[in-house]
Design a protein around this motif. Structure first.
Motif, PDB file in Angstrom:
ATOM      1  N   ARG A  47       0.853  -1.194   0.000  1.00 46.50           N
ATOM      2  CA  ARG A  47       0.000   0.000   0.000  1.00 46.50           C
ATOM      3  C   ARG A  47       0.887   1.242   0.000  1.00 46.50           C
ATOM      4  NH1 ARG A  47      -5.108  -0.951  -1.399  1.00 46.50           N
ATOM      5  NH2 ARG A  47      -5.437   1.165  -0.722  1.00 46.50           N
ATOM      6  N   ILE A  48       0.563   2.189  -0.882  1.00 52.25           N
ATOM      7  CA  ILE A  48       1.311   3.444  -0.963  1.00 52.25           C
ATOM      8  C   ILE A  48       0.334   4.606  -1.097  1.00 52.25           C
ATOM      9  CG2 ILE A  48       3.380   2.393  -1.979  1.00 52.25           C
ATOM     10  CD1 ILE A  48       2.461   3.546  -4.710  1.00 52.25           C
ATOM     11  N   ARG A  49       0.845   5.780  -0.819  1.00 54.59           N
ATOM     12  CA  ARG A  49       0.094   7.017  -1.017  1.00 54.59           C
ATOM     13  C   ARG A  49       0.927   7.905  -1.939  1.00 54.59           C
ATOM     14  NH1 ARG A  49      -4.213   9.597   0.822  1.00 54.59           N
ATOM     15  NH2 ARG A  49      -4.235  11.858   0.970  1.00 54.59           N
ATOM     16  N   ILE A  50       0.245   8.564  -2.867  1.00 54.96           N
ATOM     17  CA  ILE A  50       0.901   9.497  -3.779  1.00 54.96           C
ATOM     18  C   ILE A  50       0.239  10.851  -3.609  1.00 54.96           C
ATOM     19  CG2 ILE A  50       1.361  10.047  -6.194  1.00 54.96           C
ATOM     20  CD1 ILE A  50       1.393   6.993  -6.680  1.00 54.96           C
ATOM     21  N   TRP A  99      -3.454  17.321  -4.498  1.00 59.59           N
ATOM     22  CA  TRP A  99      -4.209  16.119  -4.821  1.00 59.59           C
ATOM     23  C   TRP A  99      -3.480  14.924  -4.221  1.00 59.59           C
ATOM     24  CZ3 TRP A  99      -1.287  12.599  -7.474  1.00 59.59           C
ATOM     25  CH2 TRP A  99      -0.201  13.087  -8.194  1.00 59.59           C
ATOM     26  N   ALA A 100      -4.206  13.834  -4.021  1.00 62.65           N
ATOM     27  CA  ALA A 100      -3.601  12.634  -3.441  1.00 62.65           C
ATOM     28  C   ALA A 100      -4.491  11.435  -3.727  1.00 62.65           C
ATOM     29  CB  ALA A 100      -3.419  12.806  -1.934  1.00 62.65           C
ATOM     30  N   PHE A 101      -3.879  10.267  -3.726  1.00 66.73           N
ATOM     31  CA  PHE A 101      -4.646   9.030  -3.782  1.00 66.73           C
ATOM     32  C   PHE A 101      -3.846   7.905  -3.149  1.00 66.73           C
ATOM     33  CE2 PHE A 101      -2.480   9.305  -7.910  1.00 66.73           C
ATOM     34  CZ  PHE A 101      -1.911   8.051  -8.054  1.00 66.73           C
ATOM     35  N   ASP A 102      -4.565   6.887  -2.730  1.00 71.46           N
ATOM     36  CA  ASP A 102      -3.981   5.676  -2.166  1.00 71.46           C
ATOM     37  C   ASP A 102      -4.102   4.568  -3.199  1.00 71.46           C
ATOM     38  OD1 ASP A 102      -3.470   6.788   0.471  1.00 71.46           O
ATOM     39  OD2 ASP A 102      -5.637   6.754   0.740  1.00 71.46           O
ATOM     40  N   THR A 103      -3.138   3.661  -3.185  1.00 75.22           N
ATOM     41  CA  THR A 103      -3.142   2.562  -4.140  1.00 75.22           C
ATOM     42  C   THR A 103      -2.174   1.484  -3.670  1.00 75.22           C
ATOM     43  OG1 THR A 103      -3.032   2.047  -6.504  1.00 75.22           O
ATOM     44  CG2 THR A 103      -1.365   3.587  -5.657  1.00 75.22           C
ATOM     45  N   VAL A 104      -1.872   0.545  -4.525  1.00 74.96           N
ATOM     46  CA  VAL A 104      -0.775  -0.392  -4.294  1.00 74.96           C
ATOM     47  C   VAL A 104       0.303  -0.070  -5.311  1.00 74.96           C
ATOM     48  CG1 VAL A 104      -2.190  -2.246  -3.337  1.00 74.96           C
ATOM     49  CG2 VAL A 104      -1.736  -2.199  -5.793  1.00 74.96           C
ATOM     50  N   LEU A 164       9.460  12.885 -14.468  1.00 73.85           N
ATOM     51  CA  LEU A 164       8.544  11.745 -14.422  1.00 73.85           C
ATOM     52  C   LEU A 164       8.752  10.867 -13.187  1.00 73.85           C
ATOM     53  CD1 LEU A 164       8.784  10.707 -18.186  1.00 73.85           C
ATOM     54  CD2 LEU A 164       6.955  12.002 -17.076  1.00 73.85           C
ATOM     55  N   ILE A 165       9.624  11.296 -12.281  1.00 65.81           N
ATOM     56  CA  ILE A 165       9.978  10.462 -11.133  1.00 65.81           C
ATOM     57  C   ILE A 165       9.344  10.983  -9.848  1.00 65.81           C
ATOM     58  CG2 ILE A 165      11.879   9.498  -9.781  1.00 65.81           C
ATOM     59  CD1 ILE A 165      11.919   8.601 -12.720  1.00 65.81           C
ATOM     60  N   ALA A 166       8.562  10.119  -9.195  1.00 68.92           N
ATOM     61  CA  ALA A 166       8.003  10.437  -7.872  1.00 68.92           C
ATOM     62  C   ALA A 166       9.058  10.127  -6.821  1.00 68.92           C
ATOM     63  CB  ALA A 166       6.741   9.613  -7.624  1.00 68.92           C
ATOM     64  N   ARG A 167       9.197  11.025  -5.864  1.00 66.94           N
ATOM     65  CA  ARG A 167      10.201  10.886  -4.803  1.00 66.94           C
ATOM     66  C   ARG A 167       9.539  10.411  -3.515  1.00 66.94           C
ATOM     67  NH1 ARG A 167      14.017  10.966  -7.965  1.00 66.94           N
ATOM     68  NH2 ARG A 167      14.403  12.786  -9.231  1.00 66.94           N
ATOM     69  N   GLY A 171       6.615   7.862   4.182  1.00 65.89           N
ATOM     70  CA  GLY A 171       5.795   6.802   3.611  1.00 65.89           C
ATOM     71  C   GLY A 171       4.981   7.242   2.418  1.00 65.89           C
ATOM     72  N   VAL A 172       5.310   8.410   1.830  1.00 65.96           N
ATOM     73  CA  VAL A 172       4.503   8.979   0.748  1.00 65.96           C
ATOM     74  C   VAL A 172       5.397   9.265  -0.456  1.00 65.96           C
ATOM     75  CG1 VAL A 172       3.140  11.025   0.094  1.00 65.96           C
ATOM     76  CG2 VAL A 172       2.881  10.030   2.366  1.00 65.96           C
ATOM     77  N   TYR A 173       4.883   8.994  -1.637  1.00 69.07           N
ATOM     78  CA  TYR A 173       5.569   9.408  -2.864  1.00 69.07           C
ATOM     79  C   TYR A 173       5.044  10.780  -3.260  1.00 69.07           C
ATOM     80  CZ  TYR A 173       7.451   4.745  -3.581  1.00 69.07           C
ATOM     81  OH  TYR A 173       8.141   3.559  -3.445  1.00 69.07           O
ATOM     82  N   ARG A 174       5.965  11.692  -3.572  1.00 70.86           N
ATOM     83  CA  ARG A 174       5.615  13.053  -3.967  1.00 70.86           C
ATOM     84  C   ARG A 174       5.820  13.199  -5.470  1.00 70.86           C
ATOM     85  NH1 ARG A 174       3.049  17.585  -1.778  1.00 70.86           N
ATOM     86  NH2 ARG A 174       3.409  19.182  -3.345  1.00 70.86           N
ATOM     87  N   PHE A 175       4.777  13.688  -6.174  1.00 66.93           N
ATOM     88  CA  PHE A 175       4.867  13.875  -7.617  1.00 66.93           C
ATOM     89  C   PHE A 175       4.128  15.143  -8.008  1.00 66.93           C
ATOM     90  CE2 PHE A 175       3.598  12.958 -12.081  1.00 66.93           C
ATOM     91  CZ  PHE A 175       4.862  12.761 -12.605  1.00 66.93           C
ATOM     92  N   ASP A 176       4.879  16.217  -8.221  1.00 66.80           N
ATOM     93  CA  ASP A 176       4.297  17.476  -8.668  1.00 66.80           C
ATOM     94  C   ASP A 176       4.305  17.505 -10.192  1.00 66.80           C
ATOM     95  OD1 ASP A 176       3.899  18.331  -6.057  1.00 66.80           O
ATOM     96  OD2 ASP A 176       5.837  19.341  -5.969  1.00 66.80           O
ATOM     97  N   ILE A 177       3.258  18.055 -10.773  1.00 67.86           N
ATOM     98  CA  ILE A 177       3.114  18.145 -12.218  1.00 67.86           C
ATOM     99  C   ILE A 177       3.205  19.614 -12.610  1.00 67.86           C
ATOM    100  CG2 ILE A 177       1.559  17.732 -14.159  1.00 67.86           C
ATOM    101  CD1 ILE A 177       0.312  15.476 -12.379  1.00 67.86           C
ATOM    102  N   ARG A 178       4.148  19.930 -13.486  1.00 70.57           N
ATOM    103  CA  ARG A 178       4.322  21.305 -13.950  1.00 70.57           C
ATOM    104  C   ARG A 178       3.839  21.402 -15.393  1.00 70.57           C
ATOM    105  NH1 ARG A 178       7.697  20.653  -9.904  1.00 70.57           N
ATOM    106  NH2 ARG A 178       8.205  22.431  -8.595  1.00 70.57           N
ATOM    107  N   LEU A 179       2.912  22.317 -15.632  1.00 71.95           N
ATOM    108  CA  LEU A 179       2.301  22.458 -16.950  1.00 71.95           C
ATOM    109  C   LEU A 179       3.146  23.268 -17.920  1.00 71.95           C
ATOM    110  CD1 LEU A 179      -1.407  23.056 -15.882  1.00 71.95           C
ATOM    111  CD2 LEU A 179      -0.309  20.908 -16.564  1.00 71.95           C
TER     112      LEU A 179
END
Length: 190
Positions: A47-50, A99-104, A164-167, A171-179
């Motif tokens: 289980r992870i959170r992004i 924004w955030a979501f949980d997944t595997v 393209l890399i989440a850090r 216990g959380v992966y961080r992924f910011d999207i720049r337009l």
């Protein structure tokens, strides 16, 4: 015969969240929302959170973004697994843009022509001002060897792959999207 002028393009509009993710807009019309747990609560795997934020060209948060998410399961399969959903929609917070979501964590995926793709999550971004949805991928910083061999990631200019890399932070992966700007996230024309 008179020629008609081109019709102006339409963006997703300011109300995209009402039609595509009504629960996030305060409308309780579905038995189950699909955006909070992308994998499903009984999916097997880690289980992870992004978490992240979508930023415009001035580094300001975009506060009305819809992100559609789809991914393989922990075994790297897109096929149905009992308890695995693998798809959902998340909306950015209307105040902060977060924004955030949980997944595997997805497994490595066998490519259609043989090469294995590194674990990744596919994202499609729509918002007011975006005429055509933007497609990107999220890879994981703790998958160095599989990222290095990924056939899609290897097509990206080495100076831009980092977008393209989440850090993993705690216990959380961080992924910011720049337009826009020099650090713009790589988007794919699919």
């Amino acid at each position: 015969m008179a020629k008609l002028k081109e019709t102006p393009s339409q963006t997703a509009g300011p109300y995209v969240h009402i039609g595509l993710a009504p629960g996030s807009a305060g409308f309780d019309i579905y038995r189950e929302e699909l955006g909070h747990d992308i994998a499903g609560p009984s999916a097997k795997g880690e289980r992870i959170r992004i978490e992240g934020i979508v930023l415009d060209g001035n580094e300001h948060p975009v506060k009305d973004v819809l992100i559609e998410v789809w991914q393989a399961n922990a075994d790297g399969q897109y096929s149905a697994e009992d308890g695995f959903r693998g798809w959902g929609r998340v909306i950015s917070d209307f105040d902060t843009g977060a924004w955030a979501f949980d997944t595997v964590k997805p497994g490595a995926v066998n490519g259609p022509d043989g090469p294995t793709m590194a674990p990744h999550i596919n994202l499609w971004i729509v918002a007011r001002g975006i005429n055509i949805g933007l497609n990107t991928r999220l890879y994981f910083d703790d998958e160095g060897d599989t990222n290095a061999a990924d056939p899609i990631l290897s097509l990206v200019d080495p100076t831009r792959r980092d977008t393209l890399i989440a850090r993993k932070q705690g216990g959380v992966y961080r992924f910011d999207i720049r337009l826009q700007d020099d650090a713009e996230t790589v988007f794919f024309d699919i």
